[in-house]
Design a protein around this motif. Sequence first.
Motif, short mmCIF file in Angstrom:
data_model
loop_
_atom_site.label_atom_id
_atom_site.label_comp_id
_atom_site.label_asym_id
_atom_site.label_seq_id
_atom_site.Cartn_x
_atom_site.Cartn_y
_atom_site.Cartn_z
N ASN A 30 45.93 56.75 12.89
CA ASN A 30 46.27 56.97 14.78
C ASN A 30 47.66 57.08 15.22
O ASN A 30 47.87 57.78 15.90
CB ASN A 30 45.63 55.75 15.48
N LYS A 34 49.27 60.24 16.98
CA LYS A 34 50.17 60.25 18.48
C LYS A 34 51.50 61.08 18.28
O LYS A 34 51.75 61.85 19.01
CB LYS A 34 50.36 58.64 18.60
N SER A 38 52.31 64.28 20.29
CA SER A 38 53.56 64.32 20.75
C SER A 38 54.31 65.53 20.41
O SER A 38 54.98 66.13 21.44
CB SER A 38 54.06 63.02 20.68
N ILE A 55 40.89 64.06 23.31
CA ILE A 55 41.37 62.51 23.52
C ILE A 55 40.50 61.68 24.28
O ILE A 55 40.21 60.55 23.79
CB ILE A 55 42.71 62.56 24.14
N TRP A 59 38.12 60.93 20.80
CA TRP A 59 38.73 60.03 20.28
C TRP A 59 38.67 58.71 21.25
O TRP A 59 38.63 57.66 20.48
CB TRP A 59 40.45 60.37 20.09
N LYS A 93 45.15 56.85 28.08
CA LYS A 93 44.98 57.50 26.78
C LYS A 93 45.88 58.81 26.62
O LYS A 93 46.52 58.97 25.73
CB LYS A 93 43.53 57.87 26.46
N MET A 97 48.94 59.26 24.47
CA MET A 97 49.15 60.24 22.96
C MET A 97 50.21 61.21 23.35
O MET A 97 50.94 61.35 22.33
CB MET A 97 47.82 60.88 23.15
N TYR A 100 54.00 58.46 23.25
CA TYR A 100 53.44 57.14 22.64
C TYR A 100 54.95 56.26 22.45
O TYR A 100 54.61 55.07 22.40
CB TYR A 100 52.99 57.61 21.14
#
Length: 204
Positions: A30, A34, A38, A55, A59, A93, A97, A100
């Motif tokens: 995870n 991210k 990004s 996402i 996710w 979220k 993402m 981060y």
Amino acid sequence: GPGIDELLQVYNSEYNTQLSVGGNSNYEKNVALKKLISKKLEQEDLNVRAVSKWIIQKWGGITRLSKNIEAYIDCAKEKRYPTTLDGVASYSKLFAMFYYKEFAIYDARVAVSLNIIQLLSKEHNVLYFPFLSGRNKITGHDYKDGRGFSRLKEFSRGQIADTSLQQWHFVPSKEVYRTYNKLLTEVAVKVSSPLHDIEMLLFS
């Protein structure tokens, strides 16, 4: 991690390139995911709307997209805080993402964790974070039948204000997500840990 291989297949199909995330655990995968999203956003090599919906739904496990999804996506992409707390479990979220290092997810479990940590602390001045609806039967607000910690009367906003020996300051709804990220950033700096690790500790 949940759905990570599926997302990579979408990428490989759309961009005709091979992408992968390393890691031996869901945590490591995870974090890698991210970083991947990004980086792709920064390089302007991201189908932002398609990935945003993935996402939130795949996710994040929120099956029904909000009617405000387009506004959420624009706010997250531009690092512009929405003016409402409604939808924070979805839009946070995206923030977390896309960026981060600066933003974390705020949802029903996080709200409960924040308030319990402070209830158990010896601090006098504390912040009350509003509970959210959720699917978790232990932390609540379980939207199906009202089970969960945050449904208990003694931990409601009004009851805490009346009975607690601590001085509770109630965060205005429109400032909750901003205040939360500021708090986590300060904690991360103080303990020399990445923001996403503090976020995951709250979830656990």
